[in-house]
Design a protein around this motif. Structure first.
Motif, short mmCIF file in Angstrom:
data_model
loop_
_atom_site.label_atom_id
_atom_site.label_comp_id
_atom_site.label_asym_id
_atom_site.label_seq_id
_atom_site.Cartn_x
_atom_site.Cartn_y
_atom_site.Cartn_z
N PRO A 5 -3.11 1.44 8.86
CA PRO A 5 -3.46 0.24 9.64
C PRO A 5 -4.60 -0.56 9.01
CG PRO A 5 -3.27 2.13 11.09
CD PRO A 5 -3.19 2.64 9.68
N LEU A 6 -5.56 0.11 8.41
CA LEU A 6 -6.68 -0.58 7.75
C LEU A 6 -6.18 -1.37 6.55
CD1 LEU A 6 -9.72 -1.02 7.74
CD2 LEU A 6 -9.90 0.98 6.25
N ILE A 7 -5.32 -0.77 5.76
CA ILE A 7 -4.75 -1.46 4.59
C ILE A 7 -3.89 -2.64 5.04
CG2 ILE A 7 -3.16 -1.20 2.65
CD1 ILE A 7 -4.19 1.71 2.41
N LEU A 8 -3.11 -2.45 6.08
CA LEU A 8 -2.26 -3.52 6.61
C LEU A 8 -3.11 -4.70 7.10
CD1 LEU A 8 0.61 -4.46 7.27
CD2 LEU A 8 0.34 -3.38 9.49
N MET A 9 -4.22 -4.42 7.79
CA MET A 9 -5.10 -5.49 8.26
C MET A 9 -5.72 -6.25 7.09
SD MET A 9 -6.97 -4.19 11.76
CE MET A 9 -8.06 -3.10 10.90
N PHE A 10 -6.10 -5.54 6.03
CA PHE A 10 -6.67 -6.21 4.86
C PHE A 10 -5.64 -7.11 4.19
CE2 PHE A 10 -7.57 -6.44 0.31
CZ PHE A 10 -8.81 -7.05 0.37
N VAL A 11 -4.41 -6.65 4.08
CA VAL A 11 -3.35 -7.46 3.47
C VAL A 11 -3.11 -8.72 4.29
CG1 VAL A 11 -0.88 -7.52 2.92
CG2 VAL A 11 -2.27 -5.53 2.28
#
Length: 88
Positions: A5-11
């Motif tokens: 979820p953290l990586i998805l939010m950054f993208v």
């Protein structure tokens, strides 16, 4: 899986906020670099004028007959089409 979820939010943040801002900054830099004597411009403060002299960091604008002001190059917001100041 906890980082997904953290990586998805950054993208999502990258494509919605950071990338468009970098694109606008690049376009503004190219516009400021392409300024020429005689161009009609509007500053970020809303002052419209014609460029009479260009320096490395400053631009001289003629805002009325025999009335010149000096502004920084990055403060130029837009370049107007030729003849726009006559209609104002």
């Amino acid at each position: 899986m906890g980082l997904l979820p953290l990586i998805l939010m950054f993208v999502i943040l990258w494509f919605l906020m950071i990338r468009p801002q970098m694109k606008r900054a690049k376009e503004h830099k190219n516009m400021v670099a392409a300024l020429a004597k005689g161009d009609e411009v509007v500053t970020q403060g809303g002052v419209a004028g014609r460029i009479t002299d260009l320096g490395d960091n400053f631009v001289h604008l003629e805002v009325a007959d025999k009335v010149n002001i000096v502004v920084q190059r990055p403060s130029i917001a837009t370049v107007l089409p030729k003849g726009t100041l006559k209609t104002l």
